[in-house]
Design an enzyme around this catalytic site. Structure first.
Site, PDB file in Angstrom:
ATOM      1  N   CYS A   2       0.844  -1.181   0.000  1.00 27.03           N
ATOM      2  CA  CYS A   2       0.000   0.000   0.000  1.00 27.03           C
ATOM      3  C   CYS A   2       0.884   1.237   0.000  1.00 27.03           C
ATOM      4  CB  CYS A   2      -0.902  -0.008   1.219  1.00 27.03           C
ATOM      5  SG  CYS A   2      -1.651  -1.618   1.545  1.00 27.03           S
ATOM      6  N   ARG A  27       1.137   1.929  -7.307  1.00 25.11           N
ATOM      7  CA  ARG A  27       1.467   0.770  -6.493  1.00 25.11           C
ATOM      8  C   ARG A  27       0.310  -0.218  -6.390  1.00 25.11           C
ATOM      9  NH1 ARG A  27       5.941   1.599  -2.987  1.00 25.11           N
ATOM     10  NH2 ARG A  27       5.009   0.255  -1.429  1.00 25.11           N
ATOM     11  N   TRP A  74      -4.422  -1.733  -0.218  1.00 20.08           N
ATOM     12  CA  TRP A  74      -4.615  -2.915  -1.073  1.00 20.08           C
ATOM     13  C   TRP A  74      -5.087  -4.019  -0.133  1.00 20.08           C
ATOM     14  CZ3 TRP A  74      -2.715  -7.913  -1.744  1.00 20.08           C
ATOM     15  CH2 TRP A  74      -2.870  -8.484  -3.015  1.00 20.08           C
ATOM     16  N   ASN A 100       1.324  -0.295   6.552  1.00 20.17           N
ATOM     17  CA  ASN A 100       1.606  -1.259   5.493  1.00 20.17           C
ATOM     18  C   ASN A 100       2.194  -2.504   6.134  1.00 20.17           C
ATOM     19  OD1 ASN A 100       0.853   0.602   3.617  1.00 20.17           O
ATOM     20  ND2 ASN A 100       2.910   1.026   2.845  1.00 20.17           N
ATOM     21  N   GLY A 101       1.802  -3.674   5.650  1.00 21.63           N
ATOM     22  CA  GLY A 101       2.335  -4.912   6.190  1.00 21.63           C
ATOM     23  C   GLY A 101       1.229  -5.809   6.691  1.00 21.63           C
ATOM     24  N   GLU A 481       7.678 -14.421 -19.870  1.00 18.97           N
ATOM     25  CA  GLU A 481       7.468 -13.001 -19.574  1.00 18.97           C
ATOM     26  C   GLU A 481       6.355 -12.422 -20.447  1.00 18.97           C
ATOM     27  OE1 GLU A 481       7.911  -9.119 -18.017  1.00 18.97           O
ATOM     28  OE2 GLU A 481       8.206 -11.149 -17.259  1.00 18.97           O
ATOM     29  N   LYS A 485       2.864 -10.758 -18.997  1.00 21.21           N
ATOM     30  CA  LYS A 485       2.405  -9.409 -19.313  1.00 21.21           C
ATOM     31  C   LYS A 485       0.944  -9.427 -19.765  1.00 21.21           C
ATOM     32  CE  LYS A 485       5.051  -7.284 -17.646  1.00 21.21           C
ATOM     33  NZ  LYS A 485       5.769  -8.298 -17.052  1.00 21.21           N
ATOM     34  N   GLU A 488      -1.362 -10.137 -16.773  1.00 17.97           N
ATOM     35  CA  GLU A 488      -1.393  -9.059 -15.789  1.00 17.97           C
ATOM     36  C   GLU A 488      -2.322  -7.931 -16.192  1.00 17.97           C
ATOM     37  OE1 GLU A 488       2.816  -8.614 -13.522  1.00 17.97           O
ATOM     38  OE2 GLU A 488       2.885  -8.265 -15.676  1.00 17.97           O
ATOM     39  N   HIS A 504       3.792 -32.460 -24.828  1.00 16.93           N
ATOM     40  CA  HIS A 504       3.533 -33.216 -23.603  1.00 16.93           C
ATOM     41  C   HIS A 504       2.338 -32.640 -22.840  1.00 16.93           C
ATOM     42  CE1 HIS A 504       7.236 -35.525 -24.158  1.00 16.93           C
ATOM     43  NE2 HIS A 504       7.774 -34.382 -24.544  1.00 16.93           N
ATOM     44  N   LYS A 603       2.426  -2.865  -7.180  1.00 16.77           N
ATOM     45  CA  LYS A 603       3.736  -2.711  -7.816  1.00 16.77           C
ATOM     46  C   LYS A 603       4.838  -3.352  -6.992  1.00 16.77           C
ATOM     47  CE  LYS A 603       6.701  -1.214 -10.796  1.00 16.77           C
ATOM     48  NZ  LYS A 603       6.796  -1.905 -12.093  1.00 16.77           N
TER      49      LYS A 603
END
Length: 608
Positions: A2, A27, A74, A100-101, A481, A485, A488, A504, A603
């Site tokens: 956050c 973020r 968040w 935060n945490g 990657e 993307k 996300e 397979h 983020k």
């Protein structure tokens, strides 16, 4: 994960807090709030949704005062609702805090506090902190905070106010980043330097265990035993323009197009052509130490894990050192073996990723030397590592990492070159790699010229429900990657696989409705990838191929060709990833997604 902001000074706090929270929107968050101290008590305003909603609420009902704290949340404990939004207060409404945490023993603390009469109004773990401070003894707010935190297990970046002590904020750090900004008689608190950059470049990064007391008269930093701690004042290297859109519709697109410049920044001053090696003074690895390395472990999460997979190919080929790449979130809980002459590399854009930091600490606990590859000067990983490489890529605002990824790959190439030259890589081989590295910004610039073509391809596939990304060798992580993307920011299900592994299992999914993206540059295993393309074509799959310029042999095998410039095979991910970033971006835009702030993502992941 956050955002925290705070202000102590002579100006109205509310506009400064709102401005700081908007700087931290990248973020990721789902609610926001502020608490202002005006000498007559505390006033709170909280909303679900964007900071702009909070701004409008405060403009219609102003809150005056020159000391305040703010937060973007968040959700972890409890849904994103107005009561669950920060700041939180105690039973009396005289103590307010943002956090935060995660408080790991919150349930046990809440049960005990309820038995003694405390009334809880939220579902959050954070609220227990307000009630603990409320009942703690001590002559000052900082005394009460210290006493309360003795009962707490977990991580926290914490900013606390009390209406009994106007003009004061107490800030504590334990596992979640927080800093103080200094500006000629006024002081800022933030979880990220972006929040204070408009007002100051001078910041103090708190260490774990630090408690800062901030008033109009100044600040002091102490530990939990009230012993004064000296902390260095750092200068932020980047300017305000770096966190502005600069004419682009989204930060993600801006950052994709910044990559020629950011790659150059990562390379600048580090290539020694005559010697065929790299200058990495901050690595703190002597030639003797390099020669003694028998094993390397890379720990990372998400996009940084993908760059680590590329780094394995680079280091093993250039330096001949066996490398294993671990998800930091898994590694930290594995049985750690004390193996001699192991080097651990922690990769994190923010330098604050909780799982990566704890994995690094776990490696150090069994005797490993640790180095960090990070983008943020003064971050925890940077300060705790034995050495490292700064990316110098500038702030990355888009939640989906782009320029940090390519800079991480460049940093790993520099590391592989440096280690290789200490372990038998010839001068000629080193010089060849350096010449190719020096060309990469230009080659990326050329790859970006595909933007218009990719936008048209995106129109064709924007309604797809699944994608498959395939690559081999050093470009298998590039495929991973690319699929990440797309997931996300567009919310389309996508998977990355080694191309040969398709047979397979995933080949069962392929039909005319399955777009398949191949990362197929000209390299020693190109012919094998072409065989895999033929297998997809035979089953009706629709194929997008990222290939090398000047090669027309794919012909009718693929539906869409995206040719990128040729380069050394180890460097190819730096150009092949560009079309994948642009494809994800344009599909997400066409689907109406919030590209810079995708749902449910943050983020910097500073909790487990």
């Amino acid at each position: 994960m956050c955002g925290i902001v705070g202000y102590v000074g002579g100006r109205e706090a509310a506009p400064l807090l709102i401005e700081g929270l908007q700087r931290l929107e990248y973020r990721g968050y789902d609610s926001a709030g502020v608490a202002i101290q005006n000498g007559r008590g505390l006033r709170l305003q909280k909303v679900v949704g964007r900071v702009q909603v909070l701004r409008a609420r405060i403009e219609s009902d102003p809150i005056h005062g020159s000391t305040g704290i703010g937060h973007t949340r968040w959700a972890t404990h409890g849904a994103p609702t107005e009561p669950n939004a920060h700041p939180h207060v105690d039973c009396t409404g005289t103590i307010a805090l943002v956090h935060n945490g995660i408080i790991e023993n919150a349930d046990a603390l809440k049960t005990r506090l309820e038995r003694t009469g405390h009334v809880f109004r939220t579902e959050t773990d954070t609220e227990v902190l307000a009630h603990l401070i409320e009942e703690a003894s001590g002559e000052t707010l900082e005394d009460r905070v210290i006493a309360a935190l003795r009962h707490v297990e977990g991580t926290y970046g914490l900013a606390v106010m009390s209406d009994a002590e106007p003009g004061k904020i107490v800030v504590v750090r334990q596992g979640s980043p927080v800093l103080i900004g200094l500006n000629d008689g006024e002081y800022f608190v933030a979880s990220d330097a972006a929040a204070v950059l408009e007002h100051t470049r001078s910041v103090i990064y708190l260490d774990d265990g630090d408690l800062a007391v901030i008033t109009r008269d100044g600040y002091r930093i102490i530990d939990r035993d009230a012993r004064v701690q000296d902390r260095t004042i750092s200068d932020i290297e980047w300017d305000l323009e770096a966190i502005e859109l600069g004419g682009f519709p989204h930060f993600m697109l801006k950052e994709i197009f910044e990559q020629p410049k950011t790659i150059l920044s990562t390379l600048r001053g580090r290539l020694l052509l005559d010697e065929g090696t790299a200058r990495l003074n901050g690595l703190n690895l002597s030639p003797a130490a390099c020669a003694g390395i028998e094993r390397i472990v890379i720990v990372a999460c998400g996009t940084s894990w993908h760059s680590g997979l590329i780094g394995r190919h680079i280091i093993e080929q250039l330096a001949g050192i066996p490398v294993q790449v671990e998800y930091a979130s898994e590694y930290r809980y594995q049985t750690q073996l004390s193996l001699p002459n192991t080097l651990t590399i922690a990769i994190s854009q923010s330098g604050e990723t909780a799982d990566t930091l704890e994995a690094m600490r776990a490696a150090r606990a069994v005797g490993s030397r640790v180095v960090g590859i990070v983008n943020v000067v003064g971050s925890t990983i940077a300060r705790e590592a034995d050495g490292g490489i700064y990316l110098h890529a500038g702030p990355e605002i888009g939640v989906a990492s782009t320029k940090a990824f390519t800079s991480q790959v460049v940093a790993l190439l520099l590391l592989g070159l440096y280690l290789g030259r200490q372990r038998g890589l010839s001068v000629d081989e080193g010089q060849e790699l350096i010449r190719e590295l020096a060309r990469i910004p230009e080659l990326v610039e050329r790859a970006l010229e595909l933007d218009g073509r990719i936008r048209e391809i995106a129109r064709i596939y924007a309604d797809a429900t699944n994608f498959l990304y395939l690559g081999r060798g050093v470009n298998f992580p590039t495929a991973l990657e690319g699929s990440l993307k797309l997931k996300e920011i567009s919310y389309i299900h996508a998977e990355g696989y080694p191309a040969a592994e398709m047979k397979h299992g995933p080949i069962a999914l392929i039909d005319e409705n399955m777009p398949v993206v191949f990362v197929a540059p000209q390299d020693p295993i190109y012919a094998k990838v072409v065989s895999n393309i033929q297998e997809v074509k035979a089953r009706g799959g629709r194929i997008i191929a990222v290939c090398t310029e000047g090669r027309d042999d794919l012909g009718a095998l693929v539906d869409h060709r995206l040719p990128v410039p040729a380069t050394h095979p180890l460097l190819s991910p730096l150009v092949t990833v560009i079309p994948l970033q642009l494809l994800a971006y344009h599909i997400a835009v066409l689907r109406g997604c919030d590209v810079d702030r995708p749902r449910n993502l943050a983020k910097s992941v500073t909790v487990e």
